[in-house]
Design an enzyme around this catalytic site. Structure first.
Site, PDB file in Angstrom:
ATOM      1  N   ARG A  33       0.907  -1.313  -0.207  1.00  0.00           N
ATOM      2  CA  ARG A  33      -0.046   0.036  -0.117  1.00  0.00           C
ATOM      3  C   ARG A  33       0.719   1.320   0.068  1.00  0.00           C
ATOM      4  O   ARG A  33       0.499   2.258  -0.565  1.00  0.00           O
ATOM      5  CB  ARG A  33      -0.963   0.096   1.139  1.00  0.00           C
ATOM      6  CG  ARG A  33      -1.652  -1.207   1.565  1.00  0.00           C
ATOM      7  CD  ARG A  33      -3.141  -1.187   0.644  1.00  0.00           C
ATOM      8  NE  ARG A  33      -3.784  -2.254   0.896  1.00  0.00           N
ATOM      9  CZ  ARG A  33      -4.102  -3.463   0.405  1.00  0.00           C
ATOM     10  NH1 ARG A  33      -3.177  -3.441  -0.790  1.00  0.00           N
ATOM     11  NH2 ARG A  33      -4.491  -4.582   0.868  1.00  0.00           N
ATOM     12  N   LYS A  97      -5.514  -9.096  14.549  1.00  0.00           N
ATOM     13  CA  LYS A  97      -5.671 -10.005  13.237  1.00  0.00           C
ATOM     14  C   LYS A  97      -4.632 -11.144  14.159  1.00  0.00           C
ATOM     15  O   LYS A  97      -3.304 -10.869  14.264  1.00  0.00           O
ATOM     16  CB  LYS A  97      -5.040  -9.363  12.143  1.00  0.00           C
ATOM     17  CG  LYS A  97      -4.710 -10.466  11.212  1.00  0.00           C
ATOM     18  CD  LYS A  97      -3.557 -10.595  10.536  1.00  0.00           C
ATOM     19  CE  LYS A  97      -2.903  -9.531   9.604  1.00  0.00           C
ATOM     20  NZ  LYS A  97      -3.893  -9.281   8.431  1.00  0.00           N
ATOM     21  N   LYS A 136      -9.320 -11.425  14.630  1.00  0.00           N
ATOM     22  CA  LYS A 136      -9.920 -11.856  13.337  1.00  0.00           C
ATOM     23  C   LYS A 136      -8.961 -12.910  12.733  1.00  0.00           C
ATOM     24  O   LYS A 136      -7.765 -12.766  13.037  1.00  0.00           O
ATOM     25  CB  LYS A 136      -9.798 -10.404  12.253  1.00  0.00           C
ATOM     26  CG  LYS A 136     -10.165 -10.547  10.888  1.00  0.00           C
ATOM     27  CD  LYS A 136      -9.707  -9.613  10.128  1.00  0.00           C
ATOM     28  CE  LYS A 136      -8.375  -9.902   9.151  1.00  0.00           C
ATOM     29  NZ  LYS A 136      -8.153  -9.083   8.076  1.00  0.00           N
ATOM     30  N   GLU A 177     -13.541 -14.875   9.044  1.00  0.00           N
ATOM     31  CA  GLU A 177     -13.605 -14.176   7.629  1.00  0.00           C
ATOM     32  C   GLU A 177     -13.223 -15.329   6.702  1.00  0.00           C
ATOM     33  O   GLU A 177     -12.110 -15.425   6.578  1.00  0.00           O
ATOM     34  CB  GLU A 177     -12.638 -12.991   7.812  1.00  0.00           C
ATOM     35  CG  GLU A 177     -12.397 -12.202   6.504  1.00  0.00           C
ATOM     36  CD  GLU A 177     -11.518 -11.190   6.167  1.00  0.00           C
ATOM     37  OE1 GLU A 177     -10.463 -11.054   6.968  1.00  0.00           O
ATOM     38  OE2 GLU A 177     -11.939 -10.270   5.166  1.00  0.00           O
ATOM     39  N   LYS A 219     -17.429 -12.026   9.276  1.00  0.00           N
ATOM     40  CA  LYS A 219     -17.046 -11.078   8.255  1.00  0.00           C
ATOM     41  C   LYS A 219     -16.898 -11.754   6.928  1.00  0.00           C
ATOM     42  O   LYS A 219     -16.218 -12.692   6.555  1.00  0.00           O
ATOM     43  CB  LYS A 219     -15.519 -10.693   8.418  1.00  0.00           C
ATOM     44  CG  LYS A 219     -14.938  -9.742   7.331  1.00  0.00           C
ATOM     45  CD  LYS A 219     -13.716  -8.674   7.953  1.00  0.00           C
ATOM     46  CE  LYS A 219     -12.999  -8.003   7.089  1.00  0.00           C
ATOM     47  NZ  LYS A 219     -11.971  -7.073   7.587  1.00  0.00           N
ATOM     48  N   GLY A 262     -12.757  -5.733  -0.267  1.00  0.00           N
ATOM     49  CA  GLY A 262     -12.071  -6.708  -1.218  1.00  0.00           C
ATOM     50  C   GLY A 262     -11.581  -6.436  -2.558  1.00  0.00           C
ATOM     51  O   GLY A 262     -11.409  -7.110  -3.273  1.00  0.00           O
ATOM     52  N   GLY A 291     -11.108  -2.216   4.931  1.00  0.00           N
ATOM     53  CA  GLY A 291      -9.669  -1.813   4.795  1.00  0.00           C
ATOM     54  C   GLY A 291      -9.713  -0.822   3.886  1.00  0.00           C
ATOM     55  O   GLY A 291      -9.549   0.440   4.036  1.00  0.00           O
TER      56      GLY A 291
HETATM   57  P1  13P Z   1     -10.333  -4.888   2.658  1.00  0.00           P
HETATM   58  O1  13P Z   1     -11.788  -4.397   3.173  1.00  0.00           O
HETATM   59  O2  13P Z   1      -9.508  -3.983   1.794  1.00  0.00           O
HETATM   60  O3  13P Z   1     -10.605  -5.984   1.826  1.00  0.00           O
HETATM   61  O4  13P Z   1      -9.887  -5.253   3.849  1.00  0.00           O
HETATM   62  C1  13P Z   1     -10.558  -6.215   4.958  1.00  0.00           C
HETATM   63  C2  13P Z   1      -9.761  -7.064   5.637  1.00  0.00           C
HETATM   64  O5  13P Z   1      -9.473  -7.063   6.888  1.00  0.00           O
HETATM   65  C3  13P Z   1      -9.452  -8.114   4.840  1.00  0.00           C
HETATM   66  O6  13P Z   1      -8.893  -9.281   5.803  1.00  0.00           O
END
Ligand code: 13P
Length: 335
Positions: A33, A97, A136, A177, A219, A262, A291
């Protein structure tokens, strides 16, 4: 930790009009990023960037929680206030995470399984003492020629369920997730079918591992056509397909579902969430855990003059939080 306390945390994560900001990029992911906007991936830049995000004035109006990375949960503001204190003062629940990322699944070319169960109990204990109240774990499901296989789906569901049970044992709400990736040239129907099988497998595994759904958050990825399919589904089509898929697979007792973005554009991510909430009432609150769709515009602006652009970047973070918070109520309007 009682189930009541876990349920209370889970409900707070999806409080009306609020959602989650995912800032849990691993050092490798944040490197990509930062590279995209030309910033060196130093520890200080990562710290300063997360400080900019977390100290956004009024962030707690629309954000219930933030997912941090191992490095981030140990960091503080430049003036020495731990990020977790900044968050608690703003009414934002610290999350963490805890998976160790996807690795190739032996014997199944093109498929991955998420690692990180070894030693997880001790890591969760430490994260709880550091202030985390939810965690997560992301499983990654690729769609392609003859994939995903049942074996891949099962391996990932099993790991998600083992992780979720450990989280609840240690007093953290598991955010499970299973991300069905947008990459590929498949159509929206294929995404629907894969997502349905994945969610059925996940909730079966959660049941097998005695995970209490009242203290769990899903998620989910939305049901969309593959990125390179050339198809463009309407907002209504994505919202209807995603809702139908969730209603047929996710028990109503779950306290809430949050979506990942995503790779969707900021506007699409917001519009899809808004449309699903307008189609309600639904069995569960539907909110966001974005994210990229929460951060990308702010990161771009911040990167142009780090310290000089903090306030301007924060104004964008607040705007994205407000828009997605409105979408979580089905009250967002374009522009
Ligand atoms: P994005 O919204 O960029 O997909 O990221 C969310 C996320 O935490 C993926 O694990």
């Amino acid at each position: 930790m009682s189930i009541e306390q876990l349920a209370e945390t889970a409900q707070a994560m999806v409080a009306a009009g609020k959602g989650i900001i995912a800032i849990d990029e691993s050092n490798n992911t944040i490197a990509k990023r930062f590279e995209g906007v030309g910033i060196p991936n130093s520890e200080e830049n990562r710290r300063a960037y997360r400080e900019m995000l977390l100290t956004t004035p009024g962030l707690g109006e629309h954000i219930s929680g933030a997912i941090l990375y191992d490095e981030t949960i140990r960091q503080s503001t430049k003036s020495g206030v731990p990020f977790t204190k900044v968050m608690n003062d703003a009414g934002i629940i610290p999350g963490i995470k805890v998976d160790k990322g996807p690795q190739p699944l032996a014997g199944f070319p093109g498929e991955v399984v998420t690692e990180g169960l070894d030693g997880l109990r001790d890591r969760l204990k430490e994260y709880y003492t550091l202030g985390a109240r939810f965690a997560k774990w992301r499983a990654v499901i690729n769609i392609g020629e003859d994939i995903p296989s049942g074996s891949c789906i099962e391996a990932n569901s099993h790991a998600l369920a083992r992780y979720a049970a450990l989280c609840q044992e240690q007093g953290l709400v598991p955010m499970v997730e299973p991300e069905v990736l947008m990459d590929g040239n498949h159509d929206i129907q294929t995404c629907y079918e894969v997502t349905e099988v994945v969610l059925r497998s996940l909730f079966d595994a959660l049941y097998q591992q005695s995970v209490m759904l009242e203290g769990t958050i899903l998620k989910a990825s939305m049901v969309v056509p593959g990125k390179s399919s050339g198809d463009k589904a309407s907002v209504e089509e994505v919202a209807e397909s995603t809702l139908m898929c969730l209603k047929t697979t996710v028990p109503a007792i779950l306290p809430g579902i949050v979506f990942l973005s995503g790779g969707q554009s900021d506007e699409d991510a917001t519009a899809h969430l808004d449309a699903m909430n307008r189609m309600g009432p639904n069995p569960w609150p539907l909110s966001f855990s974005y994210g990229r769709a929460m951060q990308s515009a702010a990161l771009k602006l911040w990167s142009q003059d780090l310290a000089g652009n903090v306030a301007k970047a924060q104004a964008i973070v607040h705007e994205r939080a407000r828009d997605n918070g409105l979408a979580a109520l089905g009250k967002w309007s374009r522009g």
